[in-house]
Design a protein around this motif. Sequence first.
Motif: not given
Length: 386
Positions: A308-319, A348-352, A354-359
Amino acid sequence: MTFVNELSPMWQEKWGKAGFKTAMPIQEQMIPEMLAGNDIVAESPTGSGKTLAYVLPILERVNPEKQAIQAMIVAPSQELSMQIVNVLREWTEGTDVTVTQLIGGANMQRQLEKLKKKPTIVVGTPGRLNELVKTKKLKMHEIRILVLDEGDQLMAREHRGIMKDLIEKTQHERQLVLVSATITEEIELVAERLMQHPTRLQVTAEDLPMLGKVTHSFIKVDERDKTEMLRSLSHIPGMKGLAFVNNLDQLLMKENKLKFRDAKIVTLHSEMKKDERKKALDAFRKGEVAVLIATEVAARGLDIDKVTHVIHVDVPQTVEQYLHRSGRTGRAGAGGEVLTLLAYSDERHYKKFTKELPSKPVQKVIHGGKLIEGSSKTIAAKGNKR
Protein backbone atom coordinates in the motif's frame (compact mmCIF):
# COMPACT_ATOMS: atom_id res chain seq x y z
CA MET A 1 -0.60 -10.39 -28.34
CA THR A 2 0.62 -11.79 -31.63
CA PHE A 3 3.75 -13.23 -29.95
CA VAL A 4 1.66 -15.81 -28.06
CA ASN A 5 0.88 -17.51 -31.39
CA GLU A 6 4.62 -17.88 -32.04
CA LEU A 7 5.07 -19.98 -28.90
CA SER A 8 4.79 -23.78 -28.72
CA PRO A 9 1.31 -25.11 -27.75
CA MET A 10 2.62 -25.98 -24.26
CA TRP A 11 3.61 -22.36 -23.50
CA GLN A 12 0.46 -21.00 -25.16
CA GLU A 13 -1.59 -23.21 -22.86
CA LYS A 14 0.35 -22.07 -19.79
CA TRP A 15 -0.13 -18.42 -20.82
CA GLY A 16 -3.89 -19.08 -21.03
CA LYS A 17 -3.95 -20.83 -17.64
CA ALA A 18 -2.03 -17.94 -16.06
CA GLY A 19 -5.09 -15.82 -16.82
CA PHE A 20 -3.35 -12.92 -18.57
CA LYS A 21 -5.92 -10.91 -20.50
CA THR A 22 -3.31 -8.63 -22.09
CA ALA A 23 0.46 -8.47 -22.34
CA MET A 24 2.51 -5.64 -20.83
CA PRO A 25 4.15 -3.24 -23.35
CA ILE A 26 7.66 -4.58 -22.70
CA GLN A 27 6.44 -8.15 -23.36
CA GLU A 28 4.82 -7.12 -26.66
CA GLN A 29 8.08 -5.52 -27.79
CA MET A 30 10.70 -7.85 -26.38
CA ILE A 31 9.36 -11.38 -26.86
CA PRO A 32 9.34 -11.30 -30.71
CA GLU A 33 12.86 -9.78 -30.72
CA MET A 34 14.18 -12.46 -28.38
CA LEU A 35 12.50 -15.24 -30.35
CA ALA A 36 14.29 -13.87 -33.43
CA GLY A 37 17.61 -14.31 -31.60
CA ASN A 38 18.54 -10.61 -31.51
CA ASP A 39 20.78 -8.93 -28.94
CA ILE A 40 18.64 -6.51 -26.91
CA VAL A 41 18.98 -3.51 -24.61
CA ALA A 42 15.57 -2.95 -22.98
CA GLU A 43 14.57 -0.14 -20.65
CA SER A 44 11.31 -0.51 -18.75
CA PRO A 45 10.15 0.65 -15.29
CA THR A 46 10.19 -1.50 -12.17
CA GLY A 47 7.14 -3.80 -11.96
CA SER A 48 6.35 -3.60 -15.69
CA GLY A 49 6.64 -7.31 -16.59
CA LYS A 50 10.30 -7.57 -17.67
CA THR A 51 10.91 -10.99 -16.10
CA LEU A 52 8.29 -12.78 -18.18
CA ALA A 53 9.44 -10.81 -21.25
CA TYR A 54 12.69 -12.81 -21.23
CA VAL A 55 11.58 -16.00 -19.44
CA LEU A 56 9.05 -16.98 -22.13
CA PRO A 57 11.47 -16.70 -25.10
CA ILE A 58 14.13 -18.62 -23.12
CA LEU A 59 11.66 -21.44 -22.45
CA GLU A 60 10.69 -21.47 -26.13
CA ARG A 61 14.28 -21.57 -27.37
CA VAL A 62 15.96 -24.11 -25.04
CA ASN A 63 15.91 -27.84 -25.72
CA PRO A 64 15.20 -29.78 -22.49
CA GLU A 65 16.39 -33.02 -24.09
CA LYS A 66 19.90 -31.63 -24.48
CA GLN A 67 22.06 -32.27 -21.40
CA ALA A 68 23.70 -28.83 -21.16
CA ILE A 69 23.27 -25.40 -19.60
CA GLN A 70 21.74 -23.41 -22.45
CA ALA A 71 20.64 -20.17 -20.77
CA MET A 72 21.95 -18.07 -17.91
CA ILE A 73 20.21 -15.21 -16.12
CA VAL A 74 22.36 -12.95 -13.93
CA ALA A 75 20.82 -10.75 -11.22
CA PRO A 76 22.55 -8.34 -8.82
CA SER A 77 20.91 -9.58 -5.61
CA GLN A 78 19.93 -12.87 -3.99
CA GLU A 79 16.34 -11.65 -3.67
CA LEU A 80 15.95 -10.90 -7.35
CA SER A 81 17.51 -14.19 -8.43
CA MET A 82 15.13 -16.04 -6.10
CA GLN A 83 12.16 -14.20 -7.63
CA ILE A 84 13.33 -15.16 -11.15
CA VAL A 85 13.75 -18.81 -10.12
CA ASN A 86 10.22 -18.81 -8.67
CA VAL A 87 8.80 -17.49 -11.97
CA LEU A 88 10.77 -20.12 -13.94
CA ARG A 89 9.67 -22.96 -11.66
CA GLU A 90 6.04 -21.90 -11.93
CA TRP A 91 6.23 -21.95 -15.75
CA THR A 92 8.33 -25.13 -16.08
CA GLU A 93 6.21 -27.24 -13.73
CA GLY A 94 5.27 -30.46 -15.51
CA THR A 95 7.95 -29.98 -18.21
CA ASP A 96 11.48 -31.40 -18.65
CA VAL A 97 13.12 -27.97 -18.37
CA THR A 98 15.35 -27.86 -15.25
CA VAL A 99 16.40 -24.73 -13.34
CA THR A 100 19.22 -24.24 -10.81
CA GLN A 101 19.95 -21.24 -8.64
CA LEU A 102 23.60 -20.25 -8.04
CA ILE A 103 23.77 -17.53 -5.39
CA GLY A 104 26.15 -16.51 -2.62
CA GLY A 105 25.10 -17.24 0.95
CA ALA A 106 23.74 -20.66 -0.06
CA ASN A 107 25.33 -24.12 0.26
CA MET A 108 28.04 -24.43 -2.42
CA GLN A 109 28.19 -28.24 -2.28
CA ARG A 110 24.47 -28.55 -2.98
CA GLN A 111 24.83 -26.20 -5.95
CA LEU A 112 27.73 -28.28 -7.33
CA GLU A 113 25.62 -31.45 -7.08
CA LYS A 114 22.85 -29.77 -9.08
CA LEU A 115 25.34 -28.46 -11.67
CA LYS A 116 26.58 -32.02 -12.31
CA LYS A 117 23.05 -32.86 -13.50
CA LYS A 118 23.41 -30.23 -16.29
CA PRO A 119 20.34 -28.03 -15.69
CA THR A 120 18.79 -26.34 -18.73
CA ILE A 121 18.80 -22.85 -17.17
CA VAL A 122 20.89 -21.33 -14.38
CA VAL A 123 20.09 -18.16 -12.44
CA GLY A 124 22.77 -16.55 -10.30
CA THR A 125 24.53 -13.61 -8.70
CA PRO A 126 27.86 -12.31 -10.09
CA GLY A 127 30.12 -13.35 -7.18
CA ARG A 128 29.00 -16.99 -7.03
CA LEU A 129 28.92 -17.39 -10.83
CA ASN A 130 32.46 -16.00 -11.07
CA GLU A 131 33.65 -18.38 -8.34
CA LEU A 132 32.16 -21.39 -10.15
CA VAL A 133 33.60 -20.35 -13.53
CA LYS A 134 37.09 -19.78 -12.07
CA THR A 135 37.11 -23.23 -10.45
CA LYS A 136 35.90 -24.69 -13.81
CA LYS A 137 32.73 -26.06 -12.21
CA LEU A 138 30.57 -23.94 -14.52
CA LYS A 139 31.30 -23.96 -18.26
CA MET A 140 30.20 -20.87 -20.16
CA HIS A 141 30.86 -22.06 -23.72
CA GLU A 142 27.56 -23.99 -24.09
CA ILE A 143 25.39 -21.01 -23.07
CA ARG A 144 23.35 -19.71 -26.00
CA ILE A 145 21.27 -17.09 -24.18
CA LEU A 146 22.65 -14.73 -21.52
CA VAL A 147 20.28 -12.31 -19.77
CA LEU A 148 21.46 -9.52 -17.46
CA ASP A 149 18.56 -8.40 -15.27
CA GLU A 150 18.84 -4.94 -13.67
CA GLY A 151 21.82 -4.36 -15.97
CA ASP A 152 22.57 -0.91 -14.56
CA GLN A 153 23.42 -2.49 -11.19
CA LEU A 154 25.37 -5.35 -12.78
CA MET A 155 27.44 -2.83 -14.73
CA ALA A 156 28.11 -0.60 -11.71
CA ARG A 157 31.75 -0.52 -10.59
CA GLU A 158 31.51 -3.38 -8.04
CA HIS A 159 30.36 -6.01 -10.58
CA ARG A 160 31.62 -4.60 -13.90
CA GLY A 161 34.90 -6.58 -14.16
CA ILE A 162 33.25 -9.89 -13.26
CA MET A 163 30.40 -9.30 -15.70
CA LYS A 164 32.70 -8.52 -18.61
CA ASP A 165 34.70 -11.71 -17.89
CA LEU A 166 31.52 -13.81 -17.78
CA ILE A 167 30.15 -12.34 -21.02
CA GLU A 168 33.46 -12.79 -22.86
CA LYS A 169 33.63 -16.49 -21.87
CA THR A 170 30.35 -17.31 -23.65
CA GLN A 171 30.32 -18.44 -27.28
CA HIS A 172 30.50 -15.66 -29.86
CA GLU A 173 27.10 -16.51 -31.41
CA ARG A 174 25.25 -16.32 -28.12
CA GLN A 175 22.31 -13.97 -27.61
CA LEU A 176 22.95 -11.21 -25.06
CA VAL A 177 19.93 -9.47 -23.51
CA LEU A 178 20.18 -6.65 -21.00
CA VAL A 179 17.14 -5.29 -19.18
CA SER A 180 16.96 -2.43 -16.72
CA ALA A 181 14.69 0.27 -15.34
CA THR A 182 17.32 2.85 -16.28
CA ILE A 183 19.93 2.78 -19.06
CA THR A 184 23.30 4.16 -17.93
CA GLU A 185 26.52 4.99 -19.81
CA GLU A 186 28.00 1.67 -18.66
CA ILE A 187 25.15 -0.17 -20.34
CA GLU A 188 25.70 1.79 -23.55
CA LEU A 189 29.36 0.71 -23.50
CA VAL A 190 28.44 -2.96 -23.02
CA ALA A 191 26.02 -2.70 -25.91
CA GLU A 192 28.66 -1.20 -28.18
CA ARG A 193 31.49 -3.59 -27.27
CA LEU A 194 29.81 -6.92 -26.63
CA MET A 195 26.60 -6.99 -28.68
CA GLN A 196 25.88 -7.54 -32.37
CA HIS A 197 23.64 -4.68 -33.63
CA PRO A 198 21.47 -4.62 -30.48
CA THR A 199 17.77 -3.81 -30.71
CA ARG A 200 16.94 -0.88 -28.41
CA LEU A 201 13.59 -1.07 -26.64
CA GLN A 202 12.14 1.53 -24.33
CA VAL A 203 8.94 1.58 -22.30
CA THR A 204 8.20 4.59 -20.08
CA ALA A 205 5.86 4.91 -17.10
CA GLU A 206 3.40 6.71 -19.41
CA ASP A 207 3.20 3.61 -21.65
CA LEU A 208 2.02 1.38 -18.81
CA PRO A 209 -1.67 0.54 -18.33
CA MET A 210 -1.89 2.28 -14.98
CA LEU A 211 -5.38 1.60 -13.72
CA GLY A 212 -4.41 2.41 -10.18
CA LYS A 213 -3.28 5.82 -9.02
CA VAL A 214 -0.09 6.39 -7.07
CA THR A 215 -0.07 9.46 -4.83
CA HIS A 216 3.15 11.08 -3.59
CA SER A 217 3.18 12.59 -0.11
CA PHE A 218 5.51 13.63 2.72
CA ILE A 219 5.47 14.04 6.49
CA LYS A 220 7.72 16.71 7.98
CA VAL A 221 9.69 15.13 10.81
CA ASP A 222 12.93 15.75 12.71
CA GLU A 223 15.67 13.25 11.87
CA ARG A 224 15.72 11.97 15.49
CA ASP A 225 11.95 11.28 15.41
CA LYS A 226 11.91 9.09 12.28
CA THR A 227 12.12 5.81 14.22
CA GLU A 228 9.11 6.74 16.34
CA MET A 229 7.27 7.82 13.15
CA LEU A 230 7.88 4.35 11.67
CA ARG A 231 6.42 2.77 14.81
CA SER A 232 3.29 4.95 14.45
CA LEU A 233 2.97 4.06 10.75
CA SER A 234 3.18 0.34 11.61
CA HIS A 235 -0.02 0.69 13.69
CA ILE A 236 -2.13 2.33 10.97
CA PRO A 237 -4.95 -0.09 9.96
CA GLY A 238 -4.47 -1.64 6.49
CA MET A 239 -0.83 -0.52 6.25
CA LYS A 240 1.46 -2.75 4.15
CA GLY A 241 4.50 -0.53 3.81
CA LEU A 242 7.92 -1.12 2.31
CA ALA A 243 10.29 1.36 4.01
CA PHE A 244 13.74 2.26 2.67
CA VAL A 245 16.75 3.42 4.67
CA ASN A 246 19.91 4.65 2.90
CA ASN A 247 22.50 2.78 4.96
CA LEU A 248 22.87 -0.40 6.97
CA ASP A 249 24.02 1.23 10.23
CA GLN A 250 20.88 3.39 10.35
CA LEU A 251 18.71 0.35 9.63
CA LEU A 252 20.28 -1.74 12.42
CA MET A 253 19.94 1.12 14.90
CA LYS A 254 16.25 1.60 14.01
CA GLU A 255 15.65 -2.17 14.19
CA ASN A 256 17.01 -2.36 17.77
CA LYS A 257 14.89 0.58 18.95
CA LEU A 258 11.72 -0.66 17.25
CA LYS A 259 12.03 -4.18 18.69
CA PHE A 260 11.76 -2.65 22.17
CA ARG A 261 8.71 -0.61 21.22
CA ASP A 262 6.20 -3.22 20.11
CA ALA A 263 6.40 -2.13 16.46
CA LYS A 264 4.78 -4.35 13.81
CA ILE A 265 7.97 -4.26 11.75
CA VAL A 266 10.61 -6.59 10.24
CA THR A 267 13.88 -5.71 8.47
CA LEU A 268 15.70 -6.94 5.36
CA HIS A 269 19.36 -6.27 4.57
CA SER A 270 22.51 -7.78 3.04
CA GLU A 271 23.98 -9.18 6.28
CA MET A 272 21.02 -11.44 7.03
CA LYS A 273 21.22 -15.19 6.41
CA LYS A 274 19.01 -16.71 3.72
CA ASP A 275 16.55 -18.27 6.23
CA GLU A 276 16.32 -14.97 8.17
CA ARG A 277 15.43 -13.10 4.98
CA LYS A 278 12.81 -15.70 4.10
CA LYS A 279 11.26 -15.49 7.57
CA ALA A 280 11.07 -11.67 7.38
CA LEU A 281 9.56 -11.69 3.88
CA ASP A 282 7.01 -14.38 4.80
CA ALA A 283 5.87 -12.39 7.86
CA PHE A 284 5.42 -9.28 5.69
CA ARG A 285 3.68 -11.12 2.85
CA LYS A 286 1.23 -12.78 5.25
CA GLY A 287 0.42 -9.47 6.95
CA GLU A 288 1.83 -10.55 10.33
CA VAL A 289 3.77 -7.27 10.32
CA ALA A 290 2.78 -3.95 8.71
CA VAL A 291 6.16 -2.52 7.65
CA LEU A 292 9.26 -4.08 6.11
CA ILE A 293 12.32 -1.83 6.48
CA ALA A 294 15.03 -2.48 3.92
CA THR A 295 18.22 -1.19 2.39
CA GLU A 296 18.54 -0.74 -1.37
CA VAL A 297 19.03 -4.51 -1.83
CA ALA A 298 15.24 -4.94 -1.59
CA ALA A 299 14.41 -2.19 -4.08
CA ARG A 300 15.20 -4.50 -6.97
CA GLY A 301 13.11 -7.46 -7.97
CA LEU A 302 11.26 -7.98 -4.70
CA ASP A 303 7.88 -9.17 -5.85
CA ILE A 304 5.40 -8.46 -3.07
CA ASP A 305 1.72 -8.05 -3.85
CA LYS A 306 -0.50 -5.26 -2.61
CA VAL A 307 2.14 -2.97 -1.07
CA THR A 308 0.00 0.00 0.00
CA HIS A 309 2.88 2.36 0.81
CA VAL A 310 6.50 2.84 -0.17
CA ILE A 311 8.07 4.83 2.67
CA HIS A 312 11.30 6.74 2.06
CA VAL A 313 12.68 6.94 5.59
CA ASP A 314 15.68 8.73 4.08
CA VAL A 315 15.27 10.87 0.99
CA PRO A 316 16.82 8.92 -1.92
CA GLN A 317 20.05 10.32 -3.37
CA THR A 318 18.82 10.44 -6.98
CA VAL A 319 15.58 10.67 -8.97
CA GLU A 320 16.30 7.19 -10.39
CA GLN A 321 16.58 5.75 -6.88
CA TYR A 322 13.32 7.45 -5.87
CA LEU A 323 11.53 5.98 -8.91
CA HIS A 324 13.04 2.51 -8.46
CA ARG A 325 11.91 2.33 -4.87
CA SER A 326 8.54 3.95 -5.57
CA GLY A 327 7.83 1.32 -8.25
CA ARG A 328 7.13 -1.24 -5.53
CA THR A 329 3.60 0.14 -4.99
CA GLY A 330 0.75 0.79 -7.44
CA ARG A 331 1.62 -2.34 -9.41
CA ALA A 332 -0.64 -4.26 -11.74
CA GLY A 333 -3.29 -1.56 -11.66
CA ALA A 334 -3.61 -1.23 -7.89
CA GLY A 335 -3.47 2.15 -6.15
CA GLY A 336 -0.65 3.10 -3.79
CA GLU A 337 1.11 5.87 -1.93
CA VAL A 338 4.75 6.96 -1.87
CA LEU A 339 5.43 8.63 1.49
CA THR A 340 8.68 10.45 2.34
CA LEU A 341 9.73 11.21 5.93
CA LEU A 342 11.11 14.66 5.25
CA ALA A 343 13.67 16.25 7.57
CA TYR A 344 14.27 19.99 7.25
CA SER A 345 17.80 19.48 5.84
CA ASP A 346 16.44 17.41 2.91
CA GLU A 347 13.61 19.72 1.82
CA ARG A 348 15.47 21.50 -0.99
CA HIS A 349 16.81 18.23 -2.43
CA TYR A 350 13.36 16.59 -2.25
CA LYS A 351 11.62 19.52 -3.95
CA LYS A 352 14.20 19.55 -6.73
CA PHE A 353 13.57 16.02 -7.92
CA THR A 354 9.85 15.72 -7.16
CA LYS A 355 9.32 18.49 -9.74
CA GLU A 356 9.49 15.68 -12.33
CA LEU A 357 6.50 13.83 -10.87
CA PRO A 358 3.11 13.94 -12.69
CA SER A 359 1.42 15.34 -9.58
CA LYS A 360 2.67 17.57 -6.78
CA PRO A 361 3.38 15.74 -3.47
CA VAL A 362 0.94 16.54 -0.65
CA GLN A 363 1.81 17.07 3.01
CA LYS A 364 0.37 14.59 5.52
CA VAL A 365 0.29 13.94 9.26
CA ILE A 366 -0.72 11.03 11.48
CA HIS A 367 -3.81 12.07 13.41
CA GLY A 368 -6.19 9.85 15.36
CA GLY A 369 -4.30 6.74 14.20
CA LYS A 370 -4.78 7.66 10.53
CA LEU A 371 -2.63 9.20 7.80
CA ILE A 372 -4.43 12.37 6.71
CA GLU A 373 -3.73 15.39 4.52
CA GLY A 374 -2.51 18.55 6.27
CA SER A 375 0.28 19.81 8.51
CA SER A 376 0.53 19.60 12.29
CA LYS A 377 -0.28 23.36 12.40
CA THR A 378 -3.51 23.02 10.36
CA ILE A 379 -4.64 20.01 12.41
CA ALA A 380 -3.94 21.90 15.65
CA ALA A 381 -5.85 24.92 14.33
CA LYS A 382 -8.86 22.73 13.45
CA GLY A 383 -8.78 21.27 16.95
CA ASN A 384 -8.75 24.73 18.52
CA LYS A 385 -11.79 25.81 16.49
CA ARG A 386 -13.79 22.99 17.99
